[in-house]
Scaffold this active site. Structure first.
Site, PDB file in Angstrom:
ATOM      1  NE  ARG A  62       9.291  -0.714 -48.616  1.00  9.60           N
ATOM      2  CZ  ARG A  62       9.378  -2.013 -48.386  1.00  9.60           C
ATOM      3  NH1 ARG A  62       8.268  -2.747 -48.420  1.00  9.60           N
ATOM      4  NH2 ARG A  62      10.537  -2.594 -48.157  1.00  9.60           N
TER       5      ARG A  62
ATOM      6  CG  ASP B 188      19.199  -5.974 -47.631  1.00 13.03           C
ATOM      7  OD1 ASP B 188      18.331  -5.076 -47.715  1.00 13.03           O
ATOM      8  OD2 ASP B 188      18.923  -7.186 -47.642  1.00 13.03           O
TER       9      ASP B 188
ATOM     10  CG  HIS C 231      14.035  -8.081 -42.778  1.00 11.43           C
ATOM     11  ND1 HIS C 231      14.037  -8.891 -43.878  1.00 11.43           N
ATOM     12  CD2 HIS C 231      13.836  -6.814 -43.247  1.00 11.43           C
ATOM     13  CE1 HIS C 231      13.827  -8.172 -44.970  1.00 11.43           C
ATOM     14  NE2 HIS C 231      13.709  -6.898 -44.616  1.00 11.43           N
TER      15      HIS C 231
END
Length: 973
Positions: free
Chosen positions: A122, A299, A225
């Site tokens: 990240r 999640d 996703h």
């Protein structure tokens, strides 16, 4: 009997179930203190504050003040208790972390993060460790534990308390678009071992781990996703495979679990309800049947796999009712709080249920040290997140992952370099430069390219080994790893006509596209295309260390998961960082200060410095220019005139061989080994006396002065010609040829030279004129051909040669001097030593050219007792025999050929800080090399301090070469 067996099995399974339930990963060692802290906080919290603890919202360190204000409002107004930091930089994250934590009142924020391969997942400017697929190939699980610990330390450094790692999904579907490289592999046992090791390491330093994605996201071809993937497997299959690593993780004490957004018909009847929102999955299976007592975290609830189900608030409520404790990236927090409070009023959500999760969250915060919160130090963040410790661990991980799948001809590692002509061909769209550069440290490797396949195949005909590097982007683990159709055709055609070793710098799944491996003799999977991966792969290919990785996934029926051929090292040099050899990077950086002095004070235009320890090159730097400041910059492949280093790098190895071949004896007198010396004033000199500089020989004879006019200083025409002919056949320099007969004159002058009257130590080049004559008479070949055939080719010394212009371009050779006294020209590509030049450039005492890397190989071979690259060149006792002082009793420090540390205080051949077992030599042109069996150090310094003239003595007077040696010694930790 059968009933009895079933009874025993039931009893065992009950015990195992109770064991799983008995592991409470949120229980602190001082559980009473932990409970008291949690109770105190709980008693002071309002309903709104309790609800706020369920949220973990996104925070960015890349966005503007508007986003910062939004996060601040969520904390202050809605009592959000947890943050997950996303993209940004570590410095900014630390700053914001402290800012946001200062806004809390009763209990600090728990900071989460997705750092599967480290903070780099990240944050920019942080360390990137290998993907899990790479780690899956490693057999030493202690390395994985070290990785978990190190990533945990990085997390703590920026204020992270829970890292959403490791991924424990078993990747049994090669087409999985989202897990793939993030998985440790397809075997449940391997995934379990690696994930538990990672968890242990991270939680040992106080950062909570997270097993994801429950109940298993490995066998799907869809990405949650963007959609809701379906897992169409029976309960039995899921129980025995997907749930296996989760069970083991629970037993090992993993602190938290992440629930996945999946459609699993065998576990949940509602086809639209994601498993993350299913009570059947989250409560009944995970917490009741499997007995998990840790934090349960969804999640990301912004993912389409969950977000498509209903409104954000309803999804968040469903997640809590299903049994989750923390809502990761919840949408619409204000509406969610409103709905939660309404649900409590209606009895749909009880305060008891709310308290259950909040209490678990507070217990987790206590474990993470938030009962004693302190702001994160904002200084030196970058340096502490990018340390030598990180690179050292990364190197070990990559080295241990390298997997040999096929080694049909035994070419891995590459041996018999004297018989190899090696080409490198690049396939794929990734950069392979670090791989090629490292390959060239071991021997000559030619990069061969062709616009068309036919053209390439034609070029490769002259090579007997082709290394193919398949390079794909290493930007992130989801990048395409596949061969193009063109690459597949070229691979098969090259393999059909050549002996090939294929190095795969991509996911092993790329090999699924290869229709046949029949013609590919060698296959190595290196997993990633990072600079470090390429460098260690090249080193492994040449035998710098063992190769012991095992394939984490299957490649059809060709190579099953767990397959890997163990390959032993050959003892060649490894190229790494100082800490890998027990040395300090910081201390070795002081060498740069000496380099600056050399350049600033014009002691030499440039040079090379190499340091190795225990066979590991830890410092290798070229500096300055070939000549003036506007000339070529020195690079590692450039070659220098080694001057007297020739004695121990050319003459000495041949003498050792001759002694072992019984062609000479160290106690032989010259009359015994050279008939021409019979009845001379040197006929009784023993070889060991000559090699020890104890033979009363004159220091040197300026042969060139005898060929010059005494009055004008010009070279006499009878001796020289500007053109080569039968009469003038000895090339001394550019457009300068010496009379062919003068070679005999040199030998005669040496033979007839007067002896010194006093016996004692006196450094002399004359002995090596004699030694050259001895060796060439015994082996019936010129010295340059002998050392090349016997040693240099086999050792991979492709940057080492007499007569360098026959092998290298002018741009690769560093000049030595602007000669105004003999050759009257710039000496470039011709030996600087006048006597060696008059022998045609090949002397026993001078004439050899090389770079620092090749010099180090020979010195390392000596250190290793005469063995290098799997070849034993001499017996250890032979090396020891020559590395011995035979006249120490008369204070002669010299060994046989080798220089040794000082005996007399006024002598300074070394820093005075090396062991008495050490040995080496220095050279007139500004060269130096030394090796120490006691410390394992090999040190090489090359320069052309004789430029512009030999009167440039600054380097010699300053003793910088030995001062650098002192620094090297002090760098040993």
């Amino acid at each position: 009997m059968l009933k009895k067996i079933f009874t025993i099995l039931f009893f065992v399974s009950t015990i195992l179930s109770l064991k799983a339930q008995s592991v409470d990963p949120l229980r602190a060692s001082n559980a009473d203190v932990q409970k008291a802290w949690v109770d105190t906080i709980m008693q002071s919290m309002s309903i709104n504050e309790k609800i706020g603890q369920l949220f973990m919202i996104q925070a960015y360190s890349t966005k503007d003040v508007k986003n910062e204000n939004y996060v601040a409002e969520m904390i202050e107004k809605y009592h959000v208790g947890n943050l997950i930091f996303m993209q940004g930089t570590p410095e900014k994250q630390v700053e914001l972390n402290n800012k946001y934590q200062a806004l809390t009142t009763k209990v600090p924020l728990m900071i989460g993060f997705d750092g599967e391969w480290g903070l780099d997942m990240r944050l920019k400017n942080t360390y990137r460790f290998p993907w899990n697929m790479t780690l899956g190939a490693i057999q030493d699980k202690s390395l994985i534990e070290q990785l978990g610990e190190r990533i945990g330390e990085h997390c703590k450094r920026v204020g992270i308390h829970i890292n959403f790692a490791p991924v424990v999904d078993i990747n049994t579907n090669p087409n999985n678009p989202i897990i793939g490289n993030r998985s440790f592999g397809e075997k449940k046992e391997n995934v379990t071992r690696k994930s538990i090791a990672f968890t242990k390491g991270m939680q040992r330093v106080g950062v909570l781990a997270n097993a994801k994605h429950f109940p298993g996201h490995g066998d799907t071809a869809a990405d949650s996703h963007y959609t809701l993937p379906t897992i169409n497997f029976s309960k039995e299959r899921i129980d025995t495979l997907e749930l296996y690593p989760f069970r083991k993780q629970f037993d090992a004490g993993v602190a938290s679990v992440m629930t996945a957004h999946l459609n699993i018909p065998s576990l949940e009847d509602n086809p639209k309800l994601p498993s993350s929102l299913s009570k059947n999955v989250v409560t009944d299976l995970l917490q009741q049947k499997l007995g998990f007592l840790g934090l349960v975290i969804t999640d990301g609830l912004n993912m389409k796999g969950a977000a498509n189900y209903s409104s954000p608030a309803e999804i968040n409520l469903a997640a809590i009712l299903a049994g989750n404790d923390i809502l990761l990236i919840p949408q619409d927090v204000p509406q969610t709080i409103k709905l939660f409070k309404e649900s409590i009023e209606k009895g749909m959500l009880t305060e008891e249920r709310l308290n259950h999760s909040v209490r678990k969250i507070l217990r987790a915060k206590y474990l993470a040290g938030l009962n004693n919160y302190k702001p994160v130090n904002e200084e030196n963040v970058f340096l502490e997140l990018n340390s030598a410790t990180d690179e050292l661990l990364h190197r070990e991980l990559m080295k241990n992952a390298i997997t040999v799948l096929k080694n049909e001809n035994g070419d891995i590692p590459i041996t018999n370099l004297e018989n190899k002509k090696i080409a490198y061909v690049s396939l794929g769209d990734g950069d392979g430069t670090p791989f090629v550069d490292m390959l060239k440290n071991y021997t000559r490797v030619d990069v061969v390219v062709g616009k068309h396949l036919d053209q390439l195949i034609e070029k490769l005909k002259s090579y007997n080994l082709v290394i193919i590097g398949f390079h794909k982007s290493d930007d992130h683990p989801w990048k395409s790893y596949k061969f193009s159709n063109k690459d597949l055709v070229w691979l098969q055609e090259i393999a059909r006509t050549n002996n090939v070793i294929l190095n795969v710098f991509a996911s092993p799944y790329s090999l699924l596209q290869v229709t046949t491996f029949k013609n590919i003799e060698g296959i190595i999977v290196d997993y990633q295309n990072s600079k470090l991966s390429q460098e260690v792969a090249a080193q492994a290919l040449f035998g710098a260390f063992d190769m012991k990785g095992k394939l984490p996934v299957s490649i059809k029926n060709n190579f099953k998961a767990g397959h890997g051929i163990f390959v032993n090292s050959l003892g060649r040099l490894e190229y790494t960082i100082p800490e890998a050899a027990g040395m300090s990077s910081k201390k070795l950086e002081e060498i740069d200060q000496y380099i600056d002095t050399i350049l600033n004070e014009r002691m030499a235009p440039g040079g090379q410095v190499l340091v190795a320890r225990h066979g590991k090159v830890v410092f290798y730097k070229s500096f300055g220019h070939h000549a003036g400041s506007r000339s070529l910059k020195v690079v590692n492949s450039d070659v220098y005139d080694l001057a007297s280093l020739t004695k121990i790098l050319a003459s000495l190895p041949m003498l050792m061989k001759a002694e072992e071949d019984k062609k000479i004896s160290l106690y032989s007198s010259l009359r015994d080994i050279l008939p021409s010396y019979k009845d001379s004033n040197k006929d009784t000199l023993e070889l060991r006396e000559i090699l020890s500089h104890y033979a009363r020989l004159r220091s040197w004879i300026p042969f060139y002065l005898r060929t010059k006019d005494e009055k004008t200083g010009r070279n006499l025409k009878g001796y020289y010609s500007s053109k080569k002919s039968k009469k003038y056949n000895i090339k001394v320099a550019k457009n300068l040829y010496l009379n062919t007969s003068y070679k005999d004159s040199i030998q005669r002058l040496v033979r007839e030279s007067e002896q010194r009257e006093r016996l004692g130590y006196k450094y002399s080049d004359l002995g090596y004129y004699i030694i050259k004559e001895v060796l060439e008479s015994k082996y019936k070949k010129p010295l340059n051909e002998l050392v090349d055939e016997e040693f240099y080719r086999s050792l991979g010394l492709d940057r080492t040669s007499y007569l360098p212009l026959q092998k290298f371009s002018v741009k690769e050779i560093v000049p030595t001097e602007k000669d105004t006294y003999f050759r009257n020209q710039l000496i470039l590509g011709y030996v600087h030593d006048m006597g060696a030049a008059m022998l045609g450039g090949v002397g026993g005492h001078a004439g050899l050219f090389s770079n620092a890397n090749d010099v180090a190989k020979i010195m390392q071979m000596y250190l290793q007792g005469g063995t290098y690259g799997g070849v034993q060149y001499f017996k250890p006792e032979t090396v020891q025999k020559f590395n011995t002082r035979y006249y120490a009793d008369v204070r002669n420090r010299r060994g046989l050929g080798f220089d040794k540390p000082q005996i007399n205080p006024q002598e300074k051949p070394t820093c005075g800080c090396v062991s008495d077992k050490s040995f080496g030599h220095s050279g007139f042109t500004g060269t130096y090399t030394w090796a120490d069996p006691e410390s394992g150090i090999v040190y090489v310094f090359l320069s052309n301090r004789t430029y512009p003239t030999m009167k440039n003595m600054g380097l010699v007077r300053s003793n910088i070469r030995t001062k650098i040696q002192q620094t090297i010694q002090e760098a040993i930790q």
